[in-house]
Design an enzyme around this catalytic site. Structure first.
Site, PDB file in Angstrom:
ATOM      1  N   GLN A 177       0.901  -1.077   0.113  1.00 54.20           N
ATOM      2  CA  GLN A 177       0.257   0.011  -0.004  1.00 54.20           C
ATOM      3  C   GLN A 177       0.853   1.343   0.012  1.00 54.20           C
ATOM      4  O   GLN A 177       0.314   2.414  -0.313  1.00 54.20           O
ATOM      5  CB  GLN A 177      -0.940  -0.079   1.272  1.00 54.20           C
ATOM      6  CG  GLN A 177      -2.195  -0.684   0.947  1.00 54.20           C
ATOM      7  CD  GLN A 177      -3.070  -0.687   0.171  1.00 54.20           C
ATOM      8  OE1 GLN A 177      -3.149   0.576  -0.569  1.00 54.20           O
ATOM      9  NE2 GLN A 177      -3.880  -1.324  -0.443  1.00 54.20           N
ATOM     10  N   SER A 197       3.423  -4.413  -5.179  1.00 57.91           N
ATOM     11  CA  SER A 197       2.503  -4.997  -5.959  1.00 57.91           C
ATOM     12  C   SER A 197       2.258  -3.986  -6.999  1.00 57.91           C
ATOM     13  O   SER A 197       1.860  -2.886  -6.873  1.00 57.91           O
ATOM     14  CB  SER A 197       1.420  -5.615  -5.391  1.00 57.91           C
ATOM     15  OG  SER A 197       0.209  -6.158  -6.247  1.00 57.91           O
ATOM     16  N   CYS A 324      -9.596  -8.707  -0.803  1.00 55.65           N
ATOM     17  CA  CYS A 324      -9.283 -10.031  -0.536  1.00 55.65           C
ATOM     18  C   CYS A 324     -10.273 -10.511   0.602  1.00 55.65           C
ATOM     19  O   CYS A 324     -10.292 -11.546   0.825  1.00 55.65           O
ATOM     20  CB  CYS A 324      -7.623 -10.347  -0.314  1.00 55.65           C
ATOM     21  SG  CYS A 324      -6.634 -10.025  -1.516  1.00 55.65           S
TER      22      CYS A 324
END
Length: 379
Positions: A177, A197, A324
């Protein structure tokens, strides 16, 4: 539809998309192949590795490309466990880690590891004193996310890493994040492993990277693996990595201006709720300890899922927590880790801002939330 769920995923940056197409057509060779096409791909891959080492301020020998943040978390943690500095079976983690870390910890518990899950305070932060108190002589690993994905609180990873070093404890941090939104390089050189990511900073989905201190003698999770120096199996996604690298470069170049802009969006939305402020709870903290792009909220007496559906009906996309976790009946893990349970925990919802968010959109979302509060009897 006005999109306010950038903490879940971002649209692919158009420049990164162009890079993906170019790399897919010009550098399509397998980077492990010995022919010229393979060598061209391998050279591009190493150029990307070098760029991430520059952005993170670490040795490029420790950069490994993965299929996303979840895989980077899993393999990074397992690499550290294979290279632990002392005997012991105790691991410390946060009570609100991403599901990829939380599920791995539960798996390790089943294999005999002793796991401590640290709670969060009212601001979503792990108290440093609680962290130090949890450390034991047999503690070998710590894994705590840098920025909370639901309320946006930033954890004191550098201080934790300094303490871990003094106790021969390895530390991993999930920077999914935070990378591309706030400077990560200051902590990258302090930790033993971290994860990022691509789709969180406008790169393609299915791309990520892990850093593992190259001075550690870690072992491949799957014996016989040759790709990424044994870190993961499977043909390396060179086009995706090239696009992710371009997205990372752009995110870093825009970091300062985007932080200032997003802070204004956050303030504008909160200001638009001034008339109903008593009915709203805002989670997280302020200043340098808060990711400005994530706003965790609750409307007293209303379930977050109801608020989400009303927002969707009115053309605004928000969420009730990490993607998720969506679909589970249990409340967001952050709420539980903060000691908020039952109906109040289910009131949680998340708004997150991105490059396409305009101030008018943020104000209109605030007005719409205010209208929901005024129309529905709040108990």
């Amino acid at each position: 539809m006005k999109y306010f769920d950038y903490a879940a995923t971002c649209p692919l940056d158009r420049e990164a998309a162009d890079i993906y197409i170019q790399a897919s057509t010009k550098y399509f060779g397998n980077s492990q192949s010995l022919h010229e096409a393979g060598s061209a791909s391998a050279n591009l891959l190493e150029s990307c590795r070098q760029e991430f080492s520059r952005l993170l301020g670490v040795d490029q020998a420790g950069i490994y490309f993965t299929g996303g943040g979840s895989e980077a978390n899993y393999l990074g943690i397992m690499a550290l466990l294979s290279a632990k500095r002392k005997q012991g079976n105790h691991i410390i983690t946060g009570g609100a880690e991403h599901s990829s870390v939380y599920n791995l910890m539960k798996k390790l518990e089943g294999e005999g590891w002793d796991i401590t899950y640290l709670p969060l305070n009212a601001n979503g932060k792990i108290e440093l004193a609680n962290f130090i108190e949890a450390v034991r002589p047999e503690t070998v690993l710590v894994s705590i996310q840098h920025g909370n994905p639901e309320v946006g609180t930033i954890q004191p990873i550098i201080k934790m890493a300094d303490y871990c070093r003094s106790k021969d404890i390895l530390i991993h941090t999930d920077c999914v994040q935070t990378f591309g939104k706030i400077p990560v390089a200051p902590l990258a050189s302090c930790v033993d492993a971290l994860s990022i990511s691509g789709h969180k900073f406008y790169g393609p989905k299915g791309t990520g990277a892990a850093y593992v201190n190259p001075k550690l003698a870690w072992k491949p999770y799957i014996d016989g693996t040759v790709h990424e120096k044994g870190f993961r199996p499977g043909t390396v996604n060179v086009p995706g990595i090239a696009a992710m690298t371009a997205a990372a470069q752009k995110a870093h170049s825009l970091m300062d201006t985007e932080t200032k802009r997003v802070n204004k969006l956050r303030e504008a939305l909160i200001d638009s709720l001034s008339e109903v402020r008593e009915s709203i709870g805002i989670f997280g903290t302020e200043g340098d300890e808060q990711l400005p792009g994530i706003l965790g909220m609750a409307i007293k007496g209303l379930e977050g899922q109801y608020v989400l559906l009303e927002c969707n009906r009115n053309g605004f996309a928000i969420s009730t927590g990490t993607a998720c976790h969506t679909g589970m009946l249990s409340p967001a893990k952050t709420m539980s880790a903060m000691g908020i349970n039952g109906k109040p925990a289910k009131e949680f919802f998340r708004i997150s801002f991105g490059r396409e968010t305009q101030q008018e959109d943020a104000v209109n979302l605030g007005k719409m939330l205010a209208a929901i509060i005024k129309q529905v009897p709040v108990v």
